[in-house]
Design an enzyme around this catalytic site. Sequence first.
Site, PDB file in Angstrom:
ATOM      1  N   HIS A 144     -27.963  50.364 -28.484  1.00 57.95           N
ATOM      2  CA  HIS A 144     -28.600  49.878 -27.259  1.00 57.95           C
ATOM      3  C   HIS A 144     -28.229  50.708 -26.041  1.00 57.95           C
ATOM      4  O   HIS A 144     -28.465  50.291 -24.916  1.00 57.95           O
ATOM      5  CB  HIS A 144     -28.222  48.413 -26.988  1.00 57.95           C
ATOM      6  CG  HIS A 144     -29.003  47.439 -27.807  1.00 57.95           C
ATOM      7  ND1 HIS A 144     -28.697  47.174 -29.123  1.00 57.95           N
ATOM      8  CD2 HIS A 144     -30.083  46.679 -27.513  1.00 57.95           C
ATOM      9  CE1 HIS A 144     -29.551  46.272 -29.596  1.00 57.95           C
ATOM     10  NE2 HIS A 144     -30.409  45.965 -28.648  1.00 57.95           N
ATOM     11  N   GLU A 160     -43.216  47.865 -32.258  1.00 57.75           N
ATOM     12  CA  GLU A 160     -43.252  48.895 -31.206  1.00 57.75           C
ATOM     13  C   GLU A 160     -44.368  49.905 -31.397  1.00 57.75           C
ATOM     14  O   GLU A 160     -45.071  50.256 -30.451  1.00 57.75           O
ATOM     15  CB  GLU A 160     -41.899  49.606 -31.112  1.00 57.75           C
ATOM     16  CG  GLU A 160     -40.815  48.809 -30.397  1.00 57.75           C
ATOM     17  CD  GLU A 160     -40.244  47.654 -31.212  1.00 57.75           C
ATOM     18  OE1 GLU A 160     -40.484  47.616 -32.436  1.00 57.75           O
ATOM     19  OE2 GLU A 160     -39.553  46.802 -30.639  1.00 57.75           O
TER      20      GLU A 160
END
Lengths: 325, 323
Positions: free
Chosen positions: A126, A57
């Site tokens: 999440h 990322e």
Amino acid sequence: MLYRDALNLALDYAMEHDPRVVVLGEDVGFYGGNYKVTDGLYVKYGPKRVIDTPIAENSIVGTAIGMALMGLRPVAEIMTVNFAMLAMDQFVNQMAKLRYMSGGKLFLPLVVRMPQGVAKQLASQHSQSLEHFFASVPGLYVFCASDSISAYHGLLHAIRMDDPVVFLEHVLLYGMDFPFEYVKNFDPFKARILKEGKDITVVSYLKMVHDTLKACEWLEERDGISCEVIDLISLRPIDFETIYESVRKTHRLVVVYEAPKTLGLGAELSARVCEELFYYLDAPPLRIAGEEVPIPYNRKLELMAIPTPEKIYERILSWSKSHGL
Amino acid sequence: MSQTLAEKFYYLMKLGREFEIRCKEEYLKGNISGFLHLAIGEEAVHVGAVVGFGKGDLFCPYREHVLALARGIDPKLIMAELFGKATGVSKGKGGSMHLYEPKMDFYGGNAIVAAHLPHAVGAAYARKLMGEKAGVLCIFGDGATNNGTFFEAINMANLWEVPVLFLCENNYYAIGTHVSRSSALKDIYLKARDYMPAEVVDGMDVFAVYEAVVRAKQYIEEYGKPYFIEAHTYRFEGHSMADKGDYRSPRELEMFRKRDPIDLLLKKAYKEGWLTEEQVRLIDQKVEAVVEGAVEFALSSPEPSEEELYTDLYCGVCSDVIP
Ligand SMILES: Cc1ncc(C[n+]2csc(CCOP(=O)(O)OP(=O)(O)O)c2C)c(N)n1
């Protein structure tokens, strides 16, 4: 038009009209994107412009910055905001500051898009809303799309800008169907009044806008309370003028958001309104927000952790009663 | 060729050295503030690499004064930046660690260890996609190679086949921690060797650095792939002005000072007849004048205006290229 299709359409349009637009991220190419936002682009524009990246990322945002510095117009996708935590250095220390630190010499025509929010039982790693992280950083623009119109036009506008934009989507919106139209001169910096009203100004963004609209319909039908619902679209900068104007009319402010209440957007908005319009107010501002917990897996607990149309309705109703409406 | 190179190297290395010695003085006088990282002792790597690389984009860490000077950025503008003046290369908003001049393909100056590595990879990707051949030079310290971003970047560079020359200046220390106490692999180049050609060079010998970089540049541009060089060098000063550097023994310092890159260059240049003492004297005079001129310029430059606090945050104008 489906929200995801609106985003796809914006990317497709931008890539077709400007060869400098590239898309990158995990699974965005061959696979078509985890939420299928980039579906079809790989076939159409090839692997050089629709770039599958490793699970890295920090470097997805970092390489996008390098691309932008050289004049490409990258649109990076971080699979979900949860993983953007690994890239915070590139967001905060690089993307937001390079222009300023260089005395205006560097341009970063860069967009990082990602979904956030609570879907259904994905558990806490999440499921979260982190807009306040990004919106608190000078040097970034932070847009959020609540429907297909703001998705299409907002994203296209973001790609056109020479400045770095964090573009927030909501996981639950991708599959939702919204009316769509092409809007001339769509202005992402101008908050949208989605419903006019005279008693209460209710400000929200992303998915909560829809839950708010539902609650406000009930308030109007069942209780005769008329709410003006504002969709922010841009969280940095915030269009305070539209909010102030509405509050000058209604004298009441409610802010609805999914993130935990503390230090969220609601704190900022209600503080600003108190600073600027204190003597206009007929009631202290109300924040309806998430609980101060990580989002649990269990569905019952999950729904307890975030606002729902029912909760929004009840909170506004009891608050307005105790403040003389 | 070697003669003109020797002259060029000597000028730039001496300029770097004197510029930074002066920086130290100006820091102690209070004209320069904040973090000031000097590259005294590392001039051969900085000059050899930038000159050897020639045309192409440069991405550097925070210890970048000499790199900026070698790239040709006006010493006046650099000094003014260190003084925080409006005339500085970054308008006084960046300081020592944030020198940028995109017109000269100089992209900083980055204060976050290893953060600029992916920028270099992205930049090389962009250049290649747009059909340009020039590669990208990315410089960083040994400490940076222990950061996850380093591994992300070398993986992507290899995977995407982009022309980046990764140049690690191994000065054995990350602030006060010796490489042997932070890196499981003592030979840094081994970290990259499975991904790309990787070699070690004597970073005190400007010719050795120059030649290695010229060769590597040819490779990255011909094959459009990355390359890795580990240059062994040493910083004679502390990590920054806040650090005395006393975690190093006097013996160790003495040993490296004997290999001062400027002395080594002169020794070789005299022996080969590339430079005369007279030439060196003239260069020294020129350097002195340039450094003095830079300080005068910085001193007499104005502070940024108050409005500058709010400028350069967003560019405001949008190119609006897409209809
Ligand atoms: C991500 C990050 N962590 C820590 C620091 C603090 N810091 C600044 S320089 C430095 C040492 C870096 O060593 P190295 O990469 O070998 O470079 P050198 O200074 O030796 O050239 C550290 C730890 C930082 N700037 N960025």
